[in-house]
Write a protein that holds these residues in place. Structure first.
Motif, PDB file in Angstrom:
ATOM      1  N   TYR A 115       0.842  -1.190   0.000  1.00  0.00           N
ATOM      2  CA  TYR A 115       0.000   0.000   0.000  1.00  0.00           C
ATOM      3  C   TYR A 115       0.880   1.244   0.000  1.00  0.00           C
ATOM      4  O   TYR A 115       2.001   1.234   0.503  1.00  0.00           O
ATOM      5  N   VAL A 116       0.320   2.330  -0.541  1.00  0.00           N
ATOM      6  CA  VAL A 116       0.941   3.645  -0.403  1.00  0.00           C
ATOM      7  C   VAL A 116       0.128   4.399   0.644  1.00  0.00           C
ATOM      8  O   VAL A 116      -1.115   4.436   0.592  1.00  0.00           O
ATOM      9  N   PHE A 117       0.808   4.961   1.635  1.00  0.00           N
ATOM     10  CA  PHE A 117       0.138   5.639   2.734  1.00  0.00           C
ATOM     11  C   PHE A 117       0.221   7.149   2.537  1.00  0.00           C
ATOM     12  O   PHE A 117       1.318   7.722   2.442  1.00  0.00           O
ATOM     13  N   LEU A 118      -0.957   7.792   2.481  1.00  0.00           N
ATOM     14  CA  LEU A 118      -1.059   9.230   2.241  1.00  0.00           C
ATOM     15  C   LEU A 118      -1.517   9.941   3.503  1.00  0.00           C
ATOM     16  O   LEU A 118      -2.109   9.323   4.404  1.00  0.00           O
ATOM     17  N   ASP A 119      -1.266  11.244   3.565  1.00  0.00           N
ATOM     18  CA  ASP A 119      -1.635  12.003   4.754  1.00  0.00           C
ATOM     19  C   ASP A 119      -3.106  12.400   4.765  1.00  0.00           C
ATOM     20  O   ASP A 119      -3.652  12.769   5.810  1.00  0.00           O
ATOM     21  N   ARG A 120      -3.763  12.346   3.604  1.00  0.00           N
ATOM     22  CA  ARG A 120      -5.205  12.611   3.568  1.00  0.00           C
ATOM     23  C   ARG A 120      -5.811  11.964   2.320  1.00  0.00           C
ATOM     24  O   ARG A 120      -5.103  11.455   1.458  1.00  0.00           O
ATOM     25  N   GLU A 121      -7.109  12.002   2.255  1.00  0.00           N
ATOM     26  CA  GLU A 121      -7.818  11.349   1.154  1.00  0.00           C
ATOM     27  C   GLU A 121      -7.434  11.986  -0.186  1.00  0.00           C
ATOM     28  O   GLU A 121      -7.450  13.216  -0.337  1.00  0.00           O
ATOM     29  N   PRO A 122      -7.103  11.161  -1.211  1.00  0.00           N
ATOM     30  CA  PRO A 122      -6.632  11.690  -2.502  1.00  0.00           C
ATOM     31  C   PRO A 122      -7.789  12.026  -3.445  1.00  0.00           C
ATOM     32  O   PRO A 122      -7.915  11.451  -4.538  1.00  0.00           O
ATOM     33  N   SER A 123      -8.615  12.980  -3.076  1.00  0.00           N
ATOM     34  CA  SER A 123      -9.825  13.293  -3.856  1.00  0.00           C
ATOM     35  C   SER A 123      -9.494  13.670  -5.297  1.00  0.00           C
ATOM     36  O   SER A 123     -10.221  13.311  -6.236  1.00  0.00           O
ATOM     37  N   ASN A 124      -8.387  14.370  -5.497  1.00  0.00           N
ATOM     38  CA  ASN A 124      -8.032  14.829  -6.844  1.00  0.00           C
ATOM     39  C   ASN A 124      -7.457  13.725  -7.715  1.00  0.00           C
ATOM     40  O   ASN A 124      -7.214  13.939  -8.909  1.00  0.00           O
ATOM     41  N   TYR A 125      -7.204  12.565  -7.138  1.00  0.00           N
ATOM     42  CA  TYR A 125      -6.587  11.468  -7.894  1.00  0.00           C
ATOM     43  C   TYR A 125      -7.544  10.304  -8.118  1.00  0.00           C
ATOM     44  O   TYR A 125      -7.134   9.247  -8.593  1.00  0.00           O
TER      45      TYR A 125
END
Length: 503
Positions: A115-125
């Protein structure tokens, strides 16, 4: 009289006592000797009553009874493969836009796990592409604020990637948890091969430190850098998951997530296992000198490619990476592995970094020199003294010490092996080497000066023979010129005691 008789009686009594004790000790000693002799006699009798040609089998059975063979370790019965790896990628929304091509260059959809862990939801992606690893949003770390005195403010979120990856996948099929940054290039096949030699049922923390002294000094010389990537065995990942919260509170001031994790692992009594194939790349400028003299181990990762020049001339970073991965996809085990051979007729030396460059020197230079990288690069930060964790050669204006550099043009696999073509991308702006050579004396022709060679063809077997080669360089030889401006180098099996060089 009575007193004198008493004096005479005492020695007699003492002698009797000594005699009695000696007899007692001898009896005590003889009893086990007699018993042992009896059993040896029986054992000899049993052996002597069997036919001579059967006694070895009998002894073998007896040995098996007394010392039963232990079952083979599971790592040998079922070697580690790509399905045993779970990969955690630390990223953020702000960086993912630029780092996504790096990850997709090596990620294998429906094969690689992680998994790739992001700091917030990737709405633009969204919708999230299948060519990228599935994403997760990191857990909120607000409860750690009182303990977050780290100069790198994202340290706690980043260090917890190992815990969150473990929570996502901790079934018995997972043996290794591999942590990387979003600008890390992983060479998965090589990583699997390296991890096969380690026992995943034990505590292992496998990685490598920085190429630069100062980076290690500021953190720890026994710390694996997360940009280079590191592998943690299942038992260690499990122990970290149970203890990381306490550890985070214990180390509120260390610089970043890598040092924080190393401190936690050290508290568990586990040292770093160094693997030189992990590359943090705390370097700047032209990386060719470093990669052309890669250590004799399979390349596992490359990091910080944004901080160095494109790997290939006349290409941007994305094109360079894709070009390198063509070679990796053809033969990952050989990628960047240095091979050295000599053209005795001309007194030339060739250093091949497979899938990347061929360096041609106009004199004989021994392997012990060529294995030192040419310092075409700069340190991450300028040090007071020694910059690097390895020896280097200085870039020189002496034409006998500087190579003609040929970069990979194409690579292809055929029935008879792999053919890689390397071409000269630019001149070196130096006169010919003044050292005499047989070609200049006997031929007196400019066609034998390396400046006129425009292409080098390298032919190698379809697979690298690890059993024969191990961590030894493969051997090669210059077999001639196909055309006037094309030189051919062919890989071959090394002789058992062969010395690489010209003597």
């Amino acid at each position: 009289m009575s007193s004198s008789i008493e004096i005479l009686d005492k020695p007699t009594s003492l002698n009797q006592k000594i005699t009695f004790l000696s007899t007692k000790n001898i009896n005590t000693l003889y009893k086990p000797l007699i018993v042992t002799s009896f059993f040896l006699f029986l054992f000899y009798t049993l052996l002597s009553n069997r036919r001579f040609d059967q006694s070895p089998q009998y002894l073998a059975k007896l040995r098996q009874t007394l010392y039963p063979t232990q079952p083979l370790n599971n790592k040998y019965q079922n070697p580690t493969n790509i399905n045993h790896l779970e990969i955690g990628i630390a990223s953020s929304i702000n960086s993912w836009k630029y780092r996504k091509p790096y990850i997709e260059s090596w990620w294998k959809p429906n094969i690689t796990k992680g998994y790739v862990f992001l700091d917030r939801e990737p709405s633009n992606y969204l919708p999230w592409p299948s060519s990228s690893p599935p994403y997760r949003v990191s857990e909120n770390t607000i409860r750690y604020e009182p303990y977050n005195k780290h100069p790198m403010k994202s340290a706690i979120r980043m260090v917890r990637v190992i815990v969150e990856t473990f929570k996502e996948a901790h079934d018995q099929t997972i043996r290794w948890y591999v942590m990387v940054d979003d600008d890390t290039i992983l060479f998965i096949d090589n990583l699997v091969h390296i991890l096969q030699k380690y026992d995943h049922t034990k505590y292992f923390y496998i990685g490598e430190n920085s190429e630069c002294v100062l980076s290690n000094y500021d953190n720890s010389f026994e710390m694996a850098f997360g940009g280079a990537g590191y592998a943690i065995s299942y038992p260690l990942a499990e122990a970290l998951t149970k203890n990381l919260d306490t550890c985070i509170k214990r180390y509120p001031y260390v610089y970043g997530s890598d040092h924080l994790l190393q401190s936690c692992i050290s508290d568990l009594g586990v040292p770093l296992t160094h693997e030189k194939g992990f590359h943090q790349i705390d370097l700047h400028n032209d990386l060719s000198g470093y990669l052309s003299s890669h250590p004799q181990t399979e390349i596992l990762s490359l990091h910080h490619l944004d901080s160095v020049d494109p790997l290939f001339p006349n290409m941007n970073r994305s094109e360079s990476l894709n070009h390198l991965m063509k070679a990796a996809n053809t033969d990952q085990s050989r990628l960047l592995q240095q091979t050295i051979c000599y053209d005795k007729s001309n007194n030339w030396s060739y250093s091949v970094a497979w899938g990347y460059t061929v360096d041609l020197y106009e004199q004989i230079i021994q392997p012990s020199v060529l294995e030192k990288p040419l310092e075409t690069f700069l340190a991450w930060r300028k040090p007071a003294k020694q910059a690097f964790m390895f020896n280097t050669r200085w870039v020189s204006k002496n034409p006998c010490e500087m190579p003609h550099v040929f970069y990979l043009q194409s690579v292809g696999k055929y029935s008879y092996g792999i053919v890689a073509n390397y071409t000269r991308r630019f001149g070196r702006d130096l006169p010919p080497c003044v050292a005499p050579s047989p070609s200049r004396i006997s031929h007196n022709s400019s066609s034998y000066v390396p400046s006129y060679i425009q292409k080098i063809m390298v032919i190698s077997p379809a697979t690298k023979y690890f059993a024969e080669v191990g961590n030894r360089r493969e051997c090669c030889e210059v077999v001639g010129q196909v055309e006037e401006n094309v030189t051919t180098i062919k890989y071959r099996t090394c002789a058992k005691n062969e010395i690489m060089g010209v003597y």
